[in-house]
Structures are given as C-alpha cells and as structure tokens.
Write an enzyme that holds these catalytic residues in place. Structure first.
Site, PDB file in Angstrom:
ATOM      1  CE  LYS A  10      -4.073  -2.063   2.210  1.00 13.68           C
ATOM      2  NZ  LYS A  10      -5.038  -1.924   3.332  1.00 13.68           N
ATOM      3  CE1 TYR A  50      -9.659  -2.558   0.276  1.00 12.63           C
ATOM      4  CE2 TYR A  50      -8.609  -0.735  -0.855  1.00 12.63           C
ATOM      5  CZ  TYR A  50      -8.525  -1.873  -0.074  1.00 12.63           C
ATOM      6  OH  TYR A  50      -7.299  -2.335   0.369  1.00 12.63           O
ATOM      7  CG  ASN A 113      -3.856  -2.150   6.822  1.00 14.47           C
ATOM      8  OD1 ASN A 113      -3.628  -1.740   5.685  1.00 14.47           O
ATOM      9  ND2 ASN A 113      -4.924  -2.871   7.117  1.00 14.47           N
ATOM     10  CG  HIS A 116      -5.465  -6.026  -0.320  1.00 13.00           C
ATOM     11  ND1 HIS A 116      -6.704  -5.948   0.276  1.00 13.00           N
ATOM     12  CD2 HIS A 116      -5.589  -6.924  -1.328  1.00 13.00           C
ATOM     13  CE1 HIS A 116      -7.540  -6.762  -0.369  1.00 13.00           C
ATOM     14  NE2 HIS A 116      -6.893  -7.361  -1.345  1.00 13.00           N
ATOM     15  CD  GLU A 127      -9.016  -8.657  -3.753  1.00 11.49           C
ATOM     16  OE1 GLU A 127      -7.877  -9.074  -3.427  1.00 11.49           O
ATOM     17  OE2 GLU A 127      -9.885  -8.341  -2.932  1.00 11.49           O
TER      18      GLU A 127
HETATM   19  P1  GDP Z   1      -8.495  -6.403   5.456  1.00 10.38           P
HETATM   20  O1  GDP Z   1      -9.156  -7.500   4.663  1.00 10.38           O
HETATM   21  O2  GDP Z   1      -7.721  -6.928   6.654  1.00 10.38           O
HETATM   22  O3  GDP Z   1      -7.649  -5.470   4.592  1.00 10.38           O
HETATM   23  O4  GDP Z   1      -9.642  -5.497   6.108  1.00 10.38           O
HETATM   24  P2  GDP Z   1     -11.027  -4.941   5.516  1.00 10.38           P
HETATM   25  O5  GDP Z   1     -11.376  -5.617   4.221  1.00 10.38           O
HETATM   26  O6  GDP Z   1     -12.021  -4.980   6.633  1.00 10.38           O
HETATM   27  O7  GDP Z   1     -10.722  -3.407   5.237  1.00 10.38           O
HETATM   28  C1  GDP Z   1     -10.080  -2.975   4.050  1.00 10.38           C
HETATM   29  C2  GDP Z   1      -9.098  -1.878   4.399  1.00 10.38           C
HETATM   30  O8  GDP Z   1      -9.818  -0.751   4.905  1.00 10.38           O
HETATM   31  C3  GDP Z   1      -8.123  -2.204   5.552  1.00 10.38           C
HETATM   32  O9  GDP Z   1      -7.013  -2.961   5.129  1.00 10.38           O
HETATM   33  C4  GDP Z   1      -7.738  -0.832   6.035  1.00 10.38           C
HETATM   34  O10 GDP Z   1      -6.759  -0.208   5.183  1.00 10.38           O
HETATM   35  C5  GDP Z   1      -9.067  -0.067   5.910  1.00 10.38           C
HETATM   36  N1  GDP Z   1      -9.849  -0.110   7.152  1.00 10.38           N
HETATM   37  C6  GDP Z   1     -10.446  -1.209   7.732  1.00 10.38           C
HETATM   38  N2  GDP Z   1     -11.101  -0.875   8.851  1.00 10.38           N
HETATM   39  C7  GDP Z   1     -10.916   0.458   9.010  1.00 10.38           C
HETATM   40  C8  GDP Z   1     -11.361   1.402   9.997  1.00 10.38           C
HETATM   41  O11 GDP Z   1     -12.059   1.074  10.964  1.00 10.38           O
HETATM   42  N3  GDP Z   1     -10.968   2.701   9.801  1.00 10.38           N
HETATM   43  C9  GDP Z   1     -10.203   3.096   8.741  1.00 10.38           C
HETATM   44  N4  GDP Z   1      -9.871   4.396   8.632  1.00 10.38           N
HETATM   45  N5  GDP Z   1      -9.778   2.236   7.792  1.00 10.38           N
HETATM   46  C10 GDP Z   1     -10.120   0.940   7.920  1.00 10.38           C
END
Ligand code: GDP
Length: 138
Positions: A10, A50, A113, A116, A127
C-alpha cells in the site's frame, strides 16, 4: 486458484521505501511472485476495488489513502495461498496483529496497514484480474 492470492503493497509502505523489505518477507515465507507492477490508482479504480466497503464510514478515507501514492500489486503463488498470506500479514489493525507479521512490523494504523491480501479464492481471482490480464494466466 487456491494456490494464488493477490497482494498490494500500500502507499504508506511504498512511501516509507520498504517495498524490498516486504517482498523479502513474502518470498522468505515461500511465496513465488508470479506478476508485479508499480502503479497509481485513480479514485475510480480505488473505489471499485473497495466497492464492498462503500457503506462503511471509512470508505472515502480508504479511497483517499489508496490514491495518495503508488501501490505495488503482486500475484503470489503458494499452496493454500489465501489463508497462508492472511496469516503472514496479520490482523487488519497492526496493534492487534501478531508479532512478526507484516502489518505488525510495517503498519502504522488500522488504515495505514502496509499491505492488502485477498480474503477468499474467489476474490483473489477477481482482484488479480483487476490488475493483471487474467487470474489463470499470471
Ligand atoms: P483487510 O481485509 O484486513 O484489509 O480489512 P477490511 O477488508 O475490513 O478493510 C479494508 C481496508 O480498509 C483495511 O485494510 C484498512 O486499510 C481499511 N480499514 C479497515 N477498517 C478500518 C477502519 O475502521 N478505519 C479506517 N480508517 N480504515 C479501515
């Protein structure tokens, strides 16, 4: 497709100049890089990638973040790739990720973080096709 997954290094990681260190973690864990590129997402591309999070409160922040700088998508191969790669990157929130995981080492916050990883074989294929010509031919 159960032997392939899609990773994205990222913008925070690219900006912090740790592309090489992260790829080193990935290859040391036994993944083969099948395809890779450096690219910058448009807001439309990031929004589509997303789209599943469209209704979440952090959606616009996520799109802004993913378009804030270049990203490095990679198609990776290993047996049981999706599950193995999710283990290697750790929990979404780096503060909750296990020691030694990529997000624990390189992630700065739940949003920034570091990396991905696809969450299912079906999404790995979708993807991969998003960034590369097809999920079967990479
Ligand atoms: P992943 O599968 O572990 O990447 O998590 P998700 O699919 O739930 O979320 C996609 C991405 O959105 C995450 O990798 C983070 O970069 C972002 N994200 C997830 N939860 C949060 C949140 O509560 N707040 C913010 N600002 N970003 C989030």
């Amino acid at each position: 497709m159960s032997n392939k997954t899609l990773a994205i290094i990222k913008p925070d990681s690219v900006g912090n100049n740790v592309i090489g260190e992260i790829i080193s973690h990935i290859t040391k864990a036994g993944f083969k890089v099948k395809a890779m590129k450096l690219t910058k997402l448009s807001p439309e591309q990031a929004g589509n990638f997303y789209a599943v999070h469209k209704e979440r409160p952090f959606y616009q922040d996520l799109v802004d973040y993913m378009t804030s700088g270049p990203v490095v998508p990679l198609s990776l191969e290993k047996e049981n790739a999706v599950e193995e790669f999710r283990k290697l990157i750790g929990a979404t929130d780096p503060t909750k990720a296990e020691d030694g995981t990529i997000r624990k080492i390189f992630g700065k916050s739940i949003e920034n973080n570091a990396i991905h990883g696809s969450d299912s074989d079906e999404n790995a294929c979708i993807e991969t096709t998003f960034f590369f010509s097809s999920c079967e031919r990479v």
